[in-house]
Design a protein around this motif. Structure first.
Motif, PDB file in Angstrom:
ATOM      1  N   PRO A 259      -0.316  42.816 -61.871  1.00 34.12           N
ATOM      2  CA  PRO A 259      -0.660  43.486 -62.910  1.00 34.12           C
ATOM      3  C   PRO A 259      -0.635  42.476 -64.348  1.00 34.12           C
ATOM      4  CG  PRO A 259       1.320  44.639 -62.135  1.00 34.12           C
ATOM      5  CD  PRO A 259       0.841  43.251 -61.435  1.00 34.12           C
ATOM      6  N   LYS A 260      -1.774  42.772 -64.954  1.00 36.32           N
ATOM      7  CA  LYS A 260      -1.895  41.742 -66.342  1.00 36.32           C
ATOM      8  C   LYS A 260      -1.872  42.657 -67.525  1.00 36.32           C
ATOM      9  CE  LYS A 260      -5.068  38.741 -63.775  1.00 36.32           C
ATOM     10  NZ  LYS A 260      -6.371  38.086 -63.729  1.00 36.32           N
ATOM     11  N   LYS A 261      -1.195  42.098 -68.441  1.00 33.16           N
ATOM     12  CA  LYS A 261      -0.809  42.831 -69.767  1.00 33.16           C
ATOM     13  C   LYS A 261      -2.266  42.694 -70.524  1.00 33.16           C
ATOM     14  CE  LYS A 261       3.948  41.467 -70.819  1.00 33.16           C
ATOM     15  NZ  LYS A 261       4.310  42.891 -70.846  1.00 33.16           N
ATOM     16  N   TRP A 536       6.656  42.084 -56.198  1.00 30.56           N
ATOM     17  CA  TRP A 536       6.284  43.608 -55.905  1.00 30.56           C
ATOM     18  C   TRP A 536       6.610  44.582 -56.915  1.00 30.56           C
ATOM     19  CZ3 TRP A 536      10.030  47.181 -55.354  1.00 30.56           C
ATOM     20  CH2 TRP A 536      11.358  46.541 -54.959  1.00 30.56           C
ATOM     21  N   GLU A 537       7.762  44.108 -57.615  1.00 29.04           N
ATOM     22  CA  GLU A 537       8.109  44.819 -58.568  1.00 29.04           C
ATOM     23  C   GLU A 537       7.376  44.982 -59.796  1.00 29.04           C
ATOM     24  OE1 GLU A 537      12.315  43.298 -59.410  1.00 29.04           O
ATOM     25  OE2 GLU A 537      13.119  44.565 -57.739  1.00 29.04           O
ATOM     26  N   LYS A 538       6.504  44.142 -59.964  1.00 31.79           N
ATOM     27  CA  LYS A 538       5.527  44.314 -61.301  1.00 31.79           C
ATOM     28  C   LYS A 538       4.649  45.538 -61.052  1.00 31.79           C
ATOM     29  CE  LYS A 538       5.791  39.251 -62.261  1.00 31.79           C
ATOM     30  NZ  LYS A 538       4.904  38.000 -62.635  1.00 31.79           N
ATOM     31  N   TRP A 539       4.398  45.744 -59.656  1.00 29.66           N
ATOM     32  CA  TRP A 539       3.502  46.959 -59.321  1.00 29.66           C
ATOM     33  C   TRP A 539       4.375  48.213 -59.289  1.00 29.66           C
ATOM     34  CZ3 TRP A 539      -1.396  47.101 -60.082  1.00 29.66           C
ATOM     35  CH2 TRP A 539      -2.249  46.097 -59.869  1.00 29.66           C
ATOM     36  N   TRP A 540       5.582  47.925 -58.508  1.00 27.92           N
ATOM     37  CA  TRP A 540       6.330  49.444 -58.496  1.00 27.92           C
ATOM     38  C   TRP A 540       7.329  49.487 -59.519  1.00 27.92           C
ATOM     39  CZ3 TRP A 540       4.862  53.105 -55.695  1.00 27.92           C
ATOM     40  CH2 TRP A 540       3.658  52.934 -54.738  1.00 27.92           C
ATOM     41  N   LYS A 541       7.762  48.737 -60.492  1.00 29.94           N
ATOM     42  CA  LYS A 541       8.818  48.858 -61.479  1.00 29.94           C
ATOM     43  C   LYS A 541       8.332  48.584 -62.592  1.00 29.94           C
ATOM     44  CE  LYS A 541      12.914  48.398 -58.538  1.00 29.94           C
ATOM     45  NZ  LYS A 541      14.138  47.867 -58.077  1.00 29.94           N
ATOM     46  N   ASN A 542       7.215  49.178 -62.820  1.00 26.36           N
ATOM     47  CA  ASN A 542       6.412  48.895 -64.273  1.00 26.36           C
ATOM     48  C   ASN A 542       5.404  50.010 -64.644  1.00 26.36           C
ATOM     49  OD1 ASN A 542       5.221  47.539 -66.239  1.00 26.36           O
ATOM     50  ND2 ASN A 542       4.116  45.986 -65.225  1.00 26.36           N
ATOM     51  N   PRO A 543       6.032  51.212 -64.863  1.00 28.51           N
ATOM     52  CA  PRO A 543       5.192  52.363 -64.972  1.00 28.51           C
ATOM     53  C   PRO A 543       4.412  52.283 -66.242  1.00 28.51           C
ATOM     54  CG  PRO A 543       7.567  52.934 -65.490  1.00 28.51           C
ATOM     55  CD  PRO A 543       7.356  51.560 -64.681  1.00 28.51           C
ATOM     56  N   GLU A 544       5.016  51.376 -67.357  1.00 24.60           N
ATOM     57  CA  GLU A 544       4.268  51.403 -68.707  1.00 24.60           C
ATOM     58  C   GLU A 544       2.991  50.729 -68.574  1.00 24.60           C
ATOM     59  OE1 GLU A 544       8.407  51.483 -68.654  1.00 24.60           O
ATOM     60  OE2 GLU A 544       7.301  50.070 -67.842  1.00 24.60           O
ATOM     61  N   GLU A 545       2.577  49.700 -67.507  1.00 25.47           N
ATOM     62  CA  GLU A 545       1.426  49.022 -67.298  1.00 25.47           C
ATOM     63  C   GLU A 545       0.555  49.353 -65.904  1.00 25.47           C
ATOM     64  OE1 GLU A 545       2.702  45.183 -67.676  1.00 25.47           O
ATOM     65  OE2 GLU A 545       2.739  44.976 -69.869  1.00 25.47           O
ATOM     66  N   VAL A 546       1.049  50.269 -65.183  1.00 27.67           N
ATOM     67  CA  VAL A 546       0.283  50.395 -63.918  1.00 27.67           C
ATOM     68  C   VAL A 546       0.029  52.126 -63.813  1.00 27.67           C
ATOM     69  CG1 VAL A 546       0.775  50.527 -61.387  1.00 27.67           C
ATOM     70  CG2 VAL A 546       1.560  48.495 -62.872  1.00 27.67           C
ATOM     71  N   GLU A 547      -1.156  52.174 -63.401  1.00 22.14           N
ATOM     72  CA  GLU A 547      -1.337  53.630 -62.920  1.00 22.14           C
ATOM     73  C   GLU A 547      -1.604  53.442 -61.426  1.00 22.14           C
ATOM     74  OE1 GLU A 547      -5.156  55.062 -64.907  1.00 22.14           O
ATOM     75  OE2 GLU A 547      -4.910  53.136 -66.089  1.00 22.14           O
ATOM     76  N   LEU A 548      -0.739  54.614 -60.862  1.00 23.73           N
ATOM     77  CA  LEU A 548      -0.909  54.733 -59.462  1.00 23.73           C
ATOM     78  C   LEU A 548      -1.565  56.145 -59.002  1.00 23.73           C
ATOM     79  CD1 LEU A 548       0.437  54.209 -56.694  1.00 23.73           C
ATOM     80  CD2 LEU A 548       2.558  55.421 -57.457  1.00 23.73           C
TER      81      LEU A 548
END
Length: 596
Positions: A259-261, A536-548
């Motif tokens: 993910p990128k800010k 992996w946590e940057k994808w899976w523990k990052n609900p503010e920046e990731v759309e799943l």
């Protein structure tokens, strides 16, 4: 929502009627100039509905379907079939007849002959009540779409001969409803159907679609298939290539993708296929292909996208297959994981990473989530009656039991479901049960198991669901199935099984048990990502920046919308939860229209 409309188009009638019937009020945006509302979308493609997310629906039928779904009027399978029929069977013939009537000035009676086959089909369905069209006070999306399509040609229903009397009565009833009257006032602008003449004159001269040859070799219908010239093909290709020049070039993918800010970060999963068989077209269409199309679309939009999948390798299905082939479960997993990978590669499915669930990361992450749930009081234990084979010295999982169905007396019912009557079964309810391994008769004994306390998490789940469904893109069947589970009330869910092939339960008292596949398998999305990247946590523990985005068959919905989210909510570790849940079915067309 914004509804972009160009004046005096026949398609406006459907959409305006849907707006009136549903009571939704999108902001109307008239488009009078041949400007682009979205790239490559000229006013000939209007109306178009822009959602709050910025995405567009530009299929007229899909707009109507979306408005009905948004108002809580979920479509039935029959409704969806009629929408498909209208788009594929009625519209091509209807446009020819409408052009002849409005532009060429032919009498409506002449044009009815062009539609005779379609009108007969609709008339018979109305008589048989096999159609969702008006047979009561309820107006469905199929009513609106079919009425909006037919009215410009058949506004004078008296032109219909007596053989179509039922269609005539249905048209009259629809045309006198308040919603349709308001739509007519807005769409016809007081000029009648002649208001559409200018639009129709600008369209290419229509021709009837090619017909199937009759038995004597002649073609049915009055018009032959129109041939496309080489000049037209070259002109179309040049127009397409000139349009592509304005698109941004897709970014060069560099792994690992993180993910990128400040960017739109999209995490896509398709349901993990069981490893115990060779995938076929149904598996691919069920969730893999739709997720792949969306992943490619996201990359073309230059969104930062990660698409993951892998084989689901633990559980009874693997043990059963291992027994059938005389291999160990690990050997079965190795064999079929390689087959899956080869087949998806042959289909050119664009996974960024295709992994598996029998890994150290799976064990570590699943056990961590389990311990956090245990510490927070979201697990309980209870005894369960189960069948045990004394000869095999093991409790029998549902798939290791066969017997007589207690409902229909089918003699080869499984321990979880009867293939004849389709009803769910508890293995202990089977008559004359047999162990599939040794064919001995098992006995009923109790076994202690762990349960996820879903009732304690129900309030958190409902709060999250309300926000996710409102802001995400959930297909109507995904919303309906999820709400039905909530409506019926959540109950504790068993998360352990008496098996050997699975993720071990990290408690001494339960050391002979493993996690049940529907607790364990969705965690595979996380562990496969962990195999892909240590970050992996940057994808899976990052609900503010990731759309799943989760793609799956509709049977898997409750485990992705209730059980898995409850597990992550109860773990209280800032996990990324699904924003958009796409369940394959006829309603998928709404999502594809929305996204593309």
């Amino acid at each position: 929502m914004k509804l972009f409309m160009s004046p005096a188009q026949p398609a406006n009638l459907k959409v305006l009627a849907a707006v009136e019937v549903t009571g939704l009020r999108p902001e109307l945006q008239p488009v009078s100039q041949p400007e682009h509302v979205v790239p490559f979308l000229s006013r000939s493609k209007l109306p178009a509905l822009q959602l709050a997310t910025g995405d567009f629906i530009f299929s007229t039928n899909a707009i109507c379907q979306y408005l009905f779904a948004l108002s809580g009027k979920e479509p039935s399978d029959a409704t969806n079939q009629w929408l498909e029929w209208e788009a594929t069977q009625l519209q091509p013939v209807l446009f020819v007849a409408l052009h002849a009537t409005v532009v060429q000035g032919r009498k409506s009676e002449e044009s009815v002959g062009t539609l005779r086959k379609q009108l007969f089909h609709l008339n018979q369905a109305l008589i048989d009540r096999a159609t969702p069209c008006v047979t009561s006070d309820t107006v469905t999306v199929a009513d609106v779409v079919l009425w909006g399509a037919l009215y410009p040609l058949l506004q004078d229903a008296a032109c219909l001969p007596e053989e179509f009397a039922t269609v005539r009565e249905w048209l009259r009833r629809m045309s006198t409803t308040g919603a349709c009257l308001k739509a007519l006032d807005a769409a016809l602008e007081g000029k009648g159907v002649q208001v559409f003449k200018s639009y129709l004159q600008k369209q290419p001269a229509p021709a009837l679609p090619p017909q199937r040859p009759t038995s004597n070799g002649a073609e049915e219908g009055d018009a032959a298939e129109r041939k496309v010239t080489e000049e037209e093909l070259r002109a179309a290709e040049e127009a397409w290539r000139s349009g592509l020049s304005g698109l941004p070039k897709p970014r060069k993918i560099q792994h690992p993708i993180l993910p990128k800010k400040g960017e739109r970060n999209v995490l896509i999963t398709s349901a993990l296929p069981y490893v115990n068989n060779i995938p076929h077209l149904g598996n691919i269409i069920g969730c893999v292909l739709s997720a792949d199309v969306f992943a490619r679309y996201c990359r073309l939009r230059d969104w930062n996208t990660l698409y993951i999948c892998g084989t689901d390798e633990y559980g009874t299905a693997t043990e059963t297959k291992a027994l059938e082939e005389g291999l160990t479960p690990r050997q079965i997993c190795n064999k079929y994981n390689a087959i899956h990978s080869q087949i998806y590669s042959w289909f050119e499915i664009s996974f960024d990473y295709f992994g598996r669930t029998t890994t150290k990361h799976q064990t570590r992450i699943a056990q961590d989530i389990f311990k956090r749930l245990l510490e927070r009081g979201f697990l309980c234990s209870d005894t369960v009656d189960q069948l045990r084979c004394e000869r095999c010295e093991r409790f029998l999982a549902d798939r290791f039991v066969e017997g007589v169905c207690p409902f229909c007396n089918y003699e080869e019912a499984r321990g979880d479901q009867c293939d004849l009557c389709g009803k769910l079964i508890n293995a202990v309810e089977l008559k004359k049960p047999q162990c599939k391994i040794c064919r001995e008769t098992p006995v009923i004994k109790t076994s202690k198991h762990l349960f996820l306390e879903l009732p304690k998490l129900e309030e958190r789940l409902e709060k999250w669901l309300e926000e996710s469904i409102e802001n995400g893109d959930w297909t109507p069947n995904a919303r309906f199935i999820t709400r039905s589970w909530i409506r019926d009330g959540l109950k504790p869910r068993c998360i352990t099984r008496d098996l050997k092939w699975g993720t071990p339960v990290p408690l001494e008292e339960f050391k002979d048990k493993v996690f049940y596949v529907w607790f364990d398998a969705p965690i595979g999305y996380i562990s496969i990502t962990a195999d892909y990247t240590e970050h992996w946590e940057k994808w899976w523990k990052n609900p503010e920046e990731v759309e799943l985005y989760n793609f799956m068959a509709k049977d898997n919905v409750p485990f992705h919308s209730v059980v898995f989210p409850c597990s992550l909510l109860g773990a209280e570790d800032n996990y990324t939860l699904v924003n958009s849940l796409v369940a394959t079915g006829r309603c998928l067309c709404v999502f594809v229209s929305l996204s593309l």
